[in-house]
Write an enzyme that holds these catalytic residues in place. Structure first.
Site, short mmCIF file in Angstrom:
data_model
loop_
_atom_site.label_atom_id
_atom_site.label_comp_id
_atom_site.label_asym_id
_atom_site.label_seq_id
_atom_site.Cartn_x
_atom_site.Cartn_y
_atom_site.Cartn_z
CB SER A 1 47.58 27.67 40.69
OG SER A 1 46.83 26.60 40.21
N PRO A 2 46.83 28.70 37.68
CG PRO A 2 45.80 27.21 36.22
CD PRO A 2 46.94 27.33 37.16
CE1 TYR B 1 34.27 26.97 33.85
CE2 TYR B 1 36.34 26.08 34.69
CZ TYR B 1 35.27 26.97 34.79
OH TYR B 1 35.22 27.84 35.85
NE ARG C 1 44.81 23.18 37.09
CZ ARG C 1 44.77 23.96 38.18
NH1 ARG C 1 43.68 24.63 38.48
NH2 ARG C 1 45.82 24.09 38.96
NE ARG D 1 42.26 28.88 47.70
CZ ARG D 1 41.67 27.95 48.42
NH1 ARG D 1 40.57 28.23 49.07
NH2 ARG D 1 42.18 26.74 48.52
C1 LIG Z 1 40.24 33.42 41.95
C2 LIG Z 1 40.52 32.06 41.39
C3 LIG Z 1 40.43 31.86 40.03
C4 LIG Z 1 40.72 30.61 39.48
N1 LIG Z 1 40.73 30.44 38.13
C5 LIG Z 1 41.20 29.30 37.59
C6 LIG Z 1 41.42 29.19 36.19
O1 LIG Z 1 41.25 30.13 35.45
N2 LIG Z 1 41.84 28.00 35.72
C7 LIG Z 1 42.08 26.93 36.53
O2 LIG Z 1 42.47 25.87 36.04
N3 LIG Z 1 41.90 27.03 37.85
C8 LIG Z 1 41.50 28.18 38.40
N4 LIG Z 1 41.40 28.31 39.77
C9 LIG Z 1 41.78 27.17 40.62
C10 LIG Z 1 43.23 27.31 41.10
O3 LIG Z 1 44.14 27.26 40.03
C11 LIG Z 1 43.59 26.22 42.13
O4 LIG Z 1 43.49 24.96 41.50
C12 LIG Z 1 42.69 26.24 43.35
O5 LIG Z 1 42.46 27.56 43.79
C13 LIG Z 1 43.33 25.45 44.50
O6 LIG Z 1 44.59 25.97 44.84
P1 LIG Z 1 44.84 26.89 46.14
O7 LIG Z 1 44.35 26.10 47.33
O8 LIG Z 1 46.32 27.13 46.17
O9 LIG Z 1 44.05 28.16 45.98
C14 LIG Z 1 41.08 29.54 40.33
C15 LIG Z 1 41.13 29.76 41.70
C16 LIG Z 1 40.88 30.99 42.25
C17 LIG Z 1 41.00 31.19 43.73
#
Ligand SMILES: Cc1cc2nc3c(=O)[nH]c(=O)nc-3n(C[C@H](O)[C@H](O)[C@H](O)COP(=O)(O)O)c2cc1C
Ligand SMILES: Cc1cc2nc3c(=O)[nH]c(=O)nc-3n(C[C@H](O)[C@H](O)[C@H](O)COP(=O)(O)OP(=O)(O)OC[C@H]3O[C@@H](n4cnc5c(N)ncnc54)[C@H](O)[C@@H]3O)c2cc1C
Length: 767
Positions: free
Chosen positions: A415-416, A574, A622, A717
């Site tokens: 994921s981003p 955003y 997204r 994560r």
């Molecule tokens: C360190 C970090 C940076 C993130 N940056 C972005 C981002 O640049 N763009 C985005 O769409 N989501 C961003 N997210 C959200 C993640 O893509 C994801 O949607 C969110 O962490 C939930 O997924 P997870 O439970 O697997 O961590 C970020 C998350 C984390 C933890």
């Protein structure tokens, strides 16, 4: 103690038994409004765990109950003319009437006084003469409803209609029979609970029920109509109700989910359905009632505890278990309430979706129950994923997916995630290693972090950008490495920070403005992200043109850098998200107000990007599928419309995130907590989706994919600390065809062996 139990259902009877077993001198009377032997309903199902609990508590009654259990293993799902049978489910059931007889006899044997035909009025002063009054008076508890504030009662009347019937037709399997009629879908949940008797619950939506005219039918007419509808399952047997002679029972009901903040008030204690209910489709109401009874008797007889402490401990200890079951029950209830969302599935997938609806049963649970059936599902999934080209039996997460001409090797994506480590927007060696490592870690698709289309569009000074040649070259170096050294595809996520820009690096404070050197920010409206953030400038049409063109320029640079796919970030508050959410968008022009208006600018940007991006390459969007703000913000209903609108502009995938669109959000966290939004957009909008959010085990990914809740599964994560998440999953699931860098082949084989050894050792310990 002198105790009155109101209601001789499983809760009241089993509590009285459990108290007497612990202290025979307790004086216990049970008051039941119905005559002996008269009860509503037919059979009830139990789990093995409940049997263990009642056996430990009272071996004498458990022995009789278990000797009379009906056992069955299979679940049959009848859907669109096919029967899907899966095994290994291990149900046990007994007639409710017989269960109550056994418990009544046992209670009498232990010296409990039973009074039948005794309607109890909570206002009657005689209750003051008892040390405790146990309100075990069921779902419609008068004792609970007499003091709604004291108990903090929360009643949720569910949407569907159901009627609990019985039949002499003996069903060999737990049977779900779904029938499509001119009035809509109607279905039966049927199971045997005695050698000559089965429960037969009929359920449908309220609309279907009204269209059938059930609201105008007598009970006899309703039953006759159900017999006709389900004739092919009943083999000439009739359906019967035993509700007609009961006080306060009706034929068709809406299930009422009851929750109470407090389970006691004065000398009245709520037990069983009076305190909480769990939808009949997960068959746990009797289990909860019995286990409540055991726990309450335990704490009341603990010498070290005062009455107050005992009651508080009763609630503390039981409420977690109740909450877990009520959560599963809610998932299951909602599945049946939104059934039509899944009726386009093929029968096998429909059955899989049904079996995994409560999230208590996962892909690997199903493998343990019935390996052969699960492998049929896996083969079906692979066949579909490859347009009939593969007969492979393998976990769904490793099946390929084609979006336009891009084929991803497997369904796991990184994921981003913003790394906040660029200088002047240029990705550097950190990014090279970070993305390179995750590409060789086995995921099918990698998303870059939100890469900003202008210096002012950055969240922080560390954000990556795509607005000059230096950026193109730096990204190209990364993309080339990914393509040369892995089978992963790489997608460039493009975004603009809007009102959430000009803030510190992620780990220095989320969304906290810079100490100095802040740059002006703009958004849909002049609504600051928080009182600490800048008030953004509402975008003029000139700003909109400029930003749209910046996105288009970034797309062209992305093409030059060799990216396989582009994602537009319109989530998380955003810039583009600030147009979509009514909580940030206060515009009164053509870009604010109605959903169509709020969509107008984000769609314009997307369409312009799509026009600049080659037709054979995919694009995704997204979105935040909810603002976690109830009806004040974007709702999951609107999210379907948002997904559809972007799909019309050429989006090939809806990347379904949620929230982060305003500071007051009230998210409901849990495993896979955002997946229901993906499920809804995918199956109501018939769009390809990616699920994300607290998905961390291969089992989660496989369950989501096989149940058709998403087409891709994104993990953020988990990938931060484990770039090799997909390879590890392949080792764990013993899947050999994953793309492993040849340099790492030996390590993979060893990991697979070690994991297998560990799994075998754990299984041996369990035995
Ligand atoms: C360190 C970090 C940076 C993130 N940056 C972005 C981002 O640049 N763009 C985005 O769409 N989501 C961003 N997210 C959200 C993640 O893509 C994801 O949607 C969110 O962490 C939930 O997924 P997870 O439970 O697997 O961590 C970020 C998350 C984390 C933890
Ligand atoms: C369609 C359907 C299917 C179900 N299937 C299952 C299943 O498969 N497995 C399962 O575990 N559970 C199932 N349940 C749930 C289960 O029936 C209840 O959770 C369980 O009966 C709760 O036990 P209880 O003792 O708390 O309440 P109840 O069993 O409802 O008992 C309450 C008793 O109190 C009496 N009463 C009420 N008010 C008064 C009054 N004022 N004065 C005197 N007496 C009064 C009632 O007559 C009744 O006998 C199902 C429920 C439904 C509706």
């Amino acid at each position: 103690m002198r105790i009155a139990c109101v209601g001789a259902g499983p809760a009241g009877l089993y509590f009285a038994i459990s108290m007497k077993l612990r202290e025979p001198t307790h004086e216990i009377e049970i008051f039941e409004r119905n005559p002996p032997g008269v009860t509503f309903g037919w059979g009830v199902v139990f789990s093995d765990l409940t049997v263990d609990n009642i056996t430990r508590n009272d071996p004498a009654s458990a022995k009789i109950i278990t000797s009379e259990f009906a056992h069955w293993d299979d679940i049959d799902v009848y859907f669109r003319g096919e029967t899907v049978t899966s095994g290994g489910h291990g149900f046990i059931g007994i007639g409710r009437k017989r269960l109550l007889e056994i418990l009544q006899e046992r209670a009498l044997e232990l010296g409990v006084a039973l009074h039948f035909n005794a309607e109890c009025d909570p206002g009657d002063p005689r209750w003051r003469g008892y040390d405790l009054v146990i309100a075990s008076d069921g779902i419609n508890s008068r004792f609970r409803d007499a003091q709604p504030d004291a108990f903090g009662v929360d009643v949720d009347v569910r949407a569907n209609k159901f009627v609990w019937l019985g039949t002499s037709k003996v069903f060999d399997a737990f049977t779900f029979a779904f029938e499509e009629t001119e009035h809509g879908w109607i279905w039966a949940h049927a199971y045997r609970f005695a050698p000559d008797c089965s429960t037969f619950i009929v359920e449908c939506s309220e609309d279907t029920w009204a269209r059938f005219g059930f609201d105008r039918m007598s009970q006899g007419e309703s039953i006759a109509a159900c017999e006709k509808l389900f004739a092919r399952y009943l083999d000439g047997h009739s359906l019967q109700s035993n509700a007609s002679h009961l006080v306060g029972s009706a034929a068709w009901l809406n299930f009422r989910r009851i929750k109470c903040e407090r389970w006691s008030s004065g000398n009245v204690i709520l037990l069983g359905d009076a305190a909480h209910t769990a939808h009949f489709s997960i068959g746990s109401g009797t289990k909860l009632a019995l286990e409540d009874a055991i726990k309450l008797a335990d704490v009341l007889n603990r010498k070290s505890l005062s009455l107050e402490a005992a009651l508080s401990e009763y609630q503390v200890e039981r409420s977690l278990e109740v909450l877990k079951l009520q959560n599963s029950a809610r998932n299951s209830t909602e599945w049946f309430e939104t059934l039509e969302r899944y009726t386009h599935f093929e029968p096998l997938q429909f059955a899989y979706s049904l079996l995994t609806r409560s999230q208590r049963i996962s892909h690997e649970n199903l493998r343990l129950r019935d390996r052969e059936w699960l492998e049929t599902v896996e083969r079906w999934f692979w066949k579909r994923a490859t347009n009939g080209g593969s007969n492979k039996t393998a976990p769904p997460m490793f099946a390929p997916l084609k979006l336009r001409e891009m084929e991803v090797e497997n369904r796991i994506t990184v994921s981003p995630m913003a790394m906040y480590s660029a200088v002047e927007g240029t990705p550097n060696d950190f990014h090279f290693v970070h993305y390179g490592e995750r590409a060789i870690g086995g995921a099918g698709l990698l998303f870059t972090e939100m890469t900003c289309v202008s210096p002012e569009g950055r969240i922080s000074l560390g954000c990556t950008g795509m607005w000059n040649d230096e950026h193109v070259a730096a990204w190209k170096r990364i993309v080339d490495f990914v393509h040369a050294n892995s089978k992963a595809k790489i997608c460039l996520q493009l975004g603009h920070s809007g009102g959430k820009g000009s803030t510190k690096l992620g780990w220095e404070g989320n969304d906290v403005p810079l100490d100095e050197g802040n740059w002006p920010v703009m958004a849909a409206s002049d609504v600051p992200w928080s009182p600490a953030n800048q008030v953004p400038r509402p975008m003029t049409r000139g700003d909109m043109d400029m930003v749209r063109d910046q996105f288009v320029a970034a797309v062209r640079m992305g093409l030059e850098a060799g990216f396989d796919m582009i994602e537009l970030h319109a989530a998380h508050g955003y810039l583009l998200s600030s147009f979509l959410t009514p909580l940030q968008n206060r515009r009164t022009d053509g870009y604010g107000g109605s959903l169509d208006n709020r969509l107008r600018y984000p769609l314009e940007v997307f369409a312009a990007m799509r026009a600049a991006w080659p037709g054979d390459k995919p694009m995704s969007i997204r979105i935040s599928a909810t603002d976690w703000a109830g009806d004040d913000g974007v709702t999951p209903d609107e999210a379907v419309l948002i997904g559809e609108a972007f799909a019309r502009e050429g989006a090939d995938l809806i990347d379904v995130s949620a929230g982060q669109t305003w500071v007051g959000q009230q998210p409901v966290y849990g495993r896979m907590f955002q997946t229901p939004f993906s499920d809804r957009i995918r199956n109501e909008g018939r769009l390809a989706t990616m699920a994300v959010g607290n998905i961390y085990e291969p089992d989660h990914a496989n369950s989501i994919l096989a149940a058709g809740r998403a087409d891709l599964v994104a993990l953020a994560r988990p990938h931060l600390v484990d770039p090799f998440w997909t390879l590890r999953a392949a080792a764990q699931l013993d899947y050999r065809d994953v793309a492993i860098p040849p340099q790492y082949l030996n390590g993979m084989a060893q990991l697979a062996r070690n994991l297998k050894r560990e799994a075998d050792a754990t299984a041996a310990l369990r035995v």
